[in-house]
Each structure stands twice: as structure tokens, then as C-alpha cells.
Design a protein around this motif. Structure first.
Motif, PDB file in Angstrom:
ATOM      1  N   ALA A   1       0.852  -1.184   0.000  1.00 41.71           N
ATOM      2  CA  ALA A   1       0.000   0.000   0.000  1.00 41.71           C
ATOM      3  C   ALA A   1       0.890   1.237   0.000  1.00 41.71           C
ATOM      4  N   ASP A   2       0.265   2.389  -0.254  1.00 41.09           N
ATOM      5  CA  ASP A   2       1.028   3.631  -0.129  1.00 41.09           C
ATOM      6  C   ASP A   2       1.358   3.905   1.333  1.00 41.09           C
ATOM      7  N   PHE A   3       0.395   3.599   2.218  1.00 36.84           N
ATOM      8  CA  PHE A   3       0.547   3.890   3.641  1.00 36.84           C
ATOM      9  C   PHE A   3       0.082   2.698   4.481  1.00 36.84           C
ATOM     10  N   ILE A   4       0.686   2.562   5.657  1.00 34.83           N
ATOM     11  CA  ILE A   4       0.217   1.618   6.667  1.00 34.83           C
ATOM     12  C   ILE A   4      -0.597   2.408   7.683  1.00 34.83           C
ATOM     13  N   ALA A   5      -1.866   2.111   7.784  1.00 38.15           N
ATOM     14  CA  ALA A   5      -2.747   2.811   8.710  1.00 38.15           C
ATOM     15  C   ALA A   5      -2.501   2.339  10.142  1.00 38.15           C
ATOM     16  N   PRO A   6      -2.923   3.137  11.126  1.00 33.96           N
ATOM     17  CA  PRO A   6      -2.829   2.664  12.511  1.00 33.96           C
ATOM     18  C   PRO A   6      -3.609   1.358  12.678  1.00 33.96           C
ATOM     19  N   SER A   7      -3.065   0.437  13.437  1.00 35.72           N
ATOM     20  CA  SER A   7      -3.694  -0.867  13.608  1.00 35.72           C
ATOM     21  C   SER A   7      -5.024  -0.733  14.354  1.00 35.72           C
TER      22      SER A   7
ATOM     23  N   GLY B   1      -4.734  14.909  -0.541  1.00 30.23           N
ATOM     24  CA  GLY B   1      -5.372  15.386  -1.764  1.00 30.23           C
ATOM     25  C   GLY B   1      -5.441  14.275  -2.803  1.00 30.23           C
ATOM     26  N   PRO B   2      -5.799  14.603  -4.039  1.00 29.92           N
ATOM     27  CA  PRO B   2      -5.874  13.576  -5.084  1.00 29.92           C
ATOM     28  C   PRO B   2      -4.501  13.010  -5.409  1.00 29.92           C
ATOM     29  N   LYS B   3      -4.484  11.759  -5.836  1.00 35.82           N
ATOM     30  CA  LYS B   3      -3.248  11.120  -6.282  1.00 35.82           C
ATOM     31  C   LYS B   3      -2.997  11.538  -7.727  1.00 35.82           C
ATOM     32  N   THR B   4      -1.894  12.176  -7.989  1.00 38.48           N
ATOM     33  CA  THR B   4      -1.647  12.754  -9.312  1.00 38.48           C
ATOM     34  C   THR B   4      -0.745  11.899 -10.189  1.00 38.48           C
ATOM     35  N   GLU B   5      -0.005  10.957  -9.567  1.00 41.78           N
ATOM     36  CA  GLU B   5       0.872  10.090 -10.349  1.00 41.78           C
ATOM     37  C   GLU B   5       0.594   8.632  -9.997  1.00 41.78           C
ATOM     38  N   PRO B   6       0.308   7.798 -10.997  1.00 39.22           N
ATOM     39  CA  PRO B   6       0.060   6.377 -10.707  1.00 39.22           C
ATOM     40  C   PRO B   6       1.319   5.683 -10.218  1.00 39.22           C
ATOM     41  N   ASN B   7       1.139   4.653  -9.388  1.00 41.76           N
ATOM     42  CA  ASN B   7       2.267   3.809  -8.981  1.00 41.76           C
ATOM     43  C   ASN B   7       1.773   2.370  -8.879  1.00 41.76           C
TER      44      ASN B   7
ATOM     45  N   GLU C   1      -4.803   5.379  -9.281  1.00 45.61           N
ATOM     46  CA  GLU C   1      -5.598   6.576  -9.024  1.00 45.61           C
ATOM     47  C   GLU C   1      -5.777   6.914  -7.554  1.00 45.61           C
ATOM     48  N   ALA C   2      -5.832   5.915  -6.678  1.00 48.10           N
ATOM     49  CA  ALA C   2      -6.177   6.157  -5.275  1.00 48.10           C
ATOM     50  C   ALA C   2      -4.987   5.922  -4.360  1.00 48.10           C
ATOM     51  N   TRP C   3      -4.970   6.662  -3.254  1.00 51.24           N
ATOM     52  CA  TRP C   3      -4.027   6.357  -2.182  1.00 51.24           C
ATOM     53  C   TRP C   3      -4.522   5.113  -1.466  1.00 51.24           C
TER      54      TRP C   3
ATOM     55  N   ALA D   1      -9.068   7.686  -1.917  1.00 51.43           N
ATOM     56  CA  ALA D   1      -8.286   6.668  -1.203  1.00 51.43           C
ATOM     57  C   ALA D   1      -9.107   5.398  -1.079  1.00 51.43           C
ATOM     58  N   LYS D   2      -8.418   4.298  -0.755  1.00 53.77           N
ATOM     59  CA  LYS D   2      -9.099   3.037  -0.509  1.00 53.77           C
ATOM     60  C   LYS D   2      -8.383   2.273   0.591  1.00 53.77           C
TER      61      LYS D   2
END
Length: 356
Positions: free
Chosen positions: A85-91, A136-142, A147-149, A182-183
């Protein structure tokens, strides 16, 4: 006569920090098991009869079945990731009612690892809402998503199992359901069909963990059978989830090429066109640990015949400073390449997001 499988959860004791027990979420959970004894504890990390005592190895599965812990998440922070994922959320929790022989979490808690639910989910949700808004919106795909964080909400647990215990997972999935930029994402080895009623609107990605059934029977203890996981994939896609596959861990058994070929061929045969159109996977080869190896010898030595193979493994210092073992680097690279070739040949519709 076939005996019914024992329940995944049969809670008889709930260890609870006072604030967690008194919270609305804590009260909801306690009400689900009214016959359970509620045992006050000062810290969800320090419960000697549950974890941290090597004598608990013999009671490993029983503790996971009967014990539940309620605590409050003290450090609420989101971390960068870039792989699953882009980020690891708090557990939302840590620990698990299942008992996979290769699980890394017992390396931290020791010897048994039942579910600890964090009851201050309102604070976690508020933090995530602020974090998503700030991006904000994700502007560059990875490779995480074009499209989403993507936020991994189940790093230290299995959210499908957690959803049997409380509404934490649904609360967070509902948050992302209304978040267009985001998702949420989580990997799972358990089929919880209650999730099919959640209507996630494509904002939750479930990654079903798959491996050859013959290997899973030895290593994936108390999980949903592989056939059940595979049979659920199309249903979750139809219910509005994005479904990816988590080929993890890849364990190099003597027959691994043949076993994975059979699994990939089966997936190609049974998955619907709709599922294949959105399909992607991550591939993670086994990382093991000498301390966990010693623990497993105390309760499930048969698994170590597959997991502990020093002739093809070498020490590895992980990002958190832990000393683990992995397949030897040059040897592993060749096997990773072979695995990706198998996927390209037998399940070509499945894009590999990353493999290591």
C-alpha cells in the motif's frame, strides 16, 4: 461420522484495560460474550498468562480460541509503505485467532498471540480522515494503485477475523467507502461472508492469500481452506470489492513448481472474466526466524520441515533490526524469476504488482 470443526473463537476470558472496557466499543464487545470473565489489566502488552511465557507454547491454540484482549491504541500514526500500500494505517487490532506457522507477529509478543482489539477506533478514524484529506488527489500512478491512495488497515491482524469480534473494520471500510481519493486494503486467510453485505463501492481492496493446498494444510493452521478462499473471490468482486491475490509466503518445497502450476491453472479455469479484468497480485517469498523456529518445534514441528531449510537460507537483517532468515540471495532471485514466469504462463491475466 465427521466431527464438526472447533470454533475459531470461543471466548471465556476478556482481558481489558479499564478505559477500553468502559468505552462504547468495549461494552459492545463484552456484550457479545456475556459469559466470559472480564479480567482488568494495566496494559494490553503485559499479560503473563497470555503471552511472553514460553510455557504457553503447549496452549498456543487454546489461548487463541479462548482469550480476547481489549486495549486503547496509544500511538496513532500512519507510515509510508510503497509495497502492499502507499501507507500503513494505525492498527485496529493486533494478534490473530489463526495460527499460521510462519507468522511474524509472535516474534514480538512471544509464544501466543490472541487478538487484541483497540477500542478507540473513533480516534483512529479521525486520524485517517485527516491524513487522507491532507494527501489530496493522487496525481501520479504507482504500483500500489493508478488513481487512489491505498491504506493497509490490517498489517498486524486479519481484518476478516476481526470483523467477527467488533465493528472496527466496518467503521474504517465505511470511512473509505465515502472517500473518493483513497481506498482501504487488507490481506486475509479467512472467508467472512458477512463482509459481502457491506457495499464497499470499490473502495476496499481485499487480498486473498493463496498457496498450494498441500502446503497450506501444514502451515496455515485454523484458516479457511484454500478451496473456500478461491471460491469466495468472484463473490467478493460481485459484491463491490476490489480483489487482488497475495501469493505469500512462497515456500520452496521439493514440489513447489508443480504445486504452484496446478494452483495457477485452477485459478485460470475458475475465476470469472470480471475478476480477471481487475486482478493483480503481490508475491512474497518466505522469511523465517530462528526464535520462531524454536517456538514452532514446541507445538508444530512438522511445519518446520518445510519452513526451516538452512541449506538454502541465509541470515537477513530486516528494516526493524530483527535478524531473520531468507532464501539465499542469488538462489532466491532465480526462483522469484521462475515464479513470475509461471504466473505469466498459467494466469496471464494477473498482473504482478511486486515480487520479492
Amino acid at each position: 461420522m465427521v466431527r464438526p470443526s472447533p470454533p475459531l473463537l470461543d471466548i471465556t476470558r476478556i482481558y481489558a484495560e479499564p478505559a477500553a472496557a468502559q468505552s462504547p466499543r468495549g461494552q459492545e464487545i463484552i456484550a457479545r460474550w456475556p459469559a466470559a470473565e472480564v479480567v482488568p489489566v494495566a496494559s494490553h502488552w503485559q499479560i503473563p498468562e497470555v503471552h511472553g511465557d514460553e510455557r504457553n507454547v503447549a496452549r498456543w491454540v487454546r489461548i487463541k480460541t479462548e482469550a480476547l484482549i481489549l486495549g486503547e491504541k496509544k500511538s496513532i500514526a500512519t507510515r509510508l509503505n510503497g509495497r502492499s500500500a502507499d501507507f500503513i494505517a494505525p492498527s485496529l487490532s493486533n494478534g490473530c485467532a489463526m495460527a499460521c506457522a510462519y507468522c511474524y507477529v509472535p516474534r514480538r509478543k512471544g509464544y501466543s498471540n490472541p487478538v487484541t482489539v483497540f477500542t478507540n477506533v473513533d480516534k483512529i478514524a479521525a486520524h485517517l480522515a485527516r491524513h487522507v484529506h491532507k494527501q489530496g488527489p493522487k496525481t501520479e500512478p504507482n504500483q500500489c494503485d493508478p488513481e487512489a491512495w491505498v491504506y493497509d488497515i490490517g498489517e498486524n491482524s486479519d481484518c476478516s477475523v476481526d470483523a467477527l469480534i467488533s465493528e472496527n473494520v466496518r467503521d474504517i471500510c465505511d470511512l473509505f467507502r465515502m472517500t473518493p481519493t483513497a481506498k482501504a486494503s487488507f490481506a486475509t486467510k479467512y472467508v467472512n461472508r458477512d463482509l459481502l453485505e457491506w457495499d464497499p463501492l470499490g473502495r476496499t481492496r481485499i487480498r486473498f492469500s493463496l498457496m498450494p493446498a498441500s502446503t497450506a494444510k501444514i502451515t496455515d493452521i485454523r484458516t479457511s481452506p484454500m478451496a473456500e478462499r478461491i471460491a469466495a473471490i468472484d463473490d467478493f468482486v460481485e459484491a463491490g470489492y476490489e480483489v487482488h491475490l497475495n501469493f505469500s509466503p512462497v515456500i520452496l518445497t521439493p514440489t513447489w513448481v508443480e504445486d504452484w502450476t496446478e494452483l495457477l491453472t485452477h485459478l485460470a479455469d475458475v475465476l470469472s472474466p470480471q475478476t480477471k479484468q481487475q486482478l493483480a497480485a503481490e508475491v512474497i517469498f518466505l522469511t523465517h526466524n530462528e526464535q520462531l523456529h524454536e517456538v514452532n518445534l514446541g507445538w508444530h514441528p512438522k511445519a518446520e520441515e518445510l519452513l526451516w531449510t538452512p541449506q538454502i537460507q541465509e541470515p537477513k537483517v530486516s528494516q526493524n533490526g530483527a535478524v531473520n532468515v531468507r532464501y539465499r540471495s542469488g538462489f532466491k532471485g532465480a526462483q522469484v524469476e521462475l515464479f513470475t514466469e509461471l504466473v505469466a504462463r498459467f494466469l496471464p491475466q494477473c498482473r504482478i504488482r511486486y515480487a520479492f
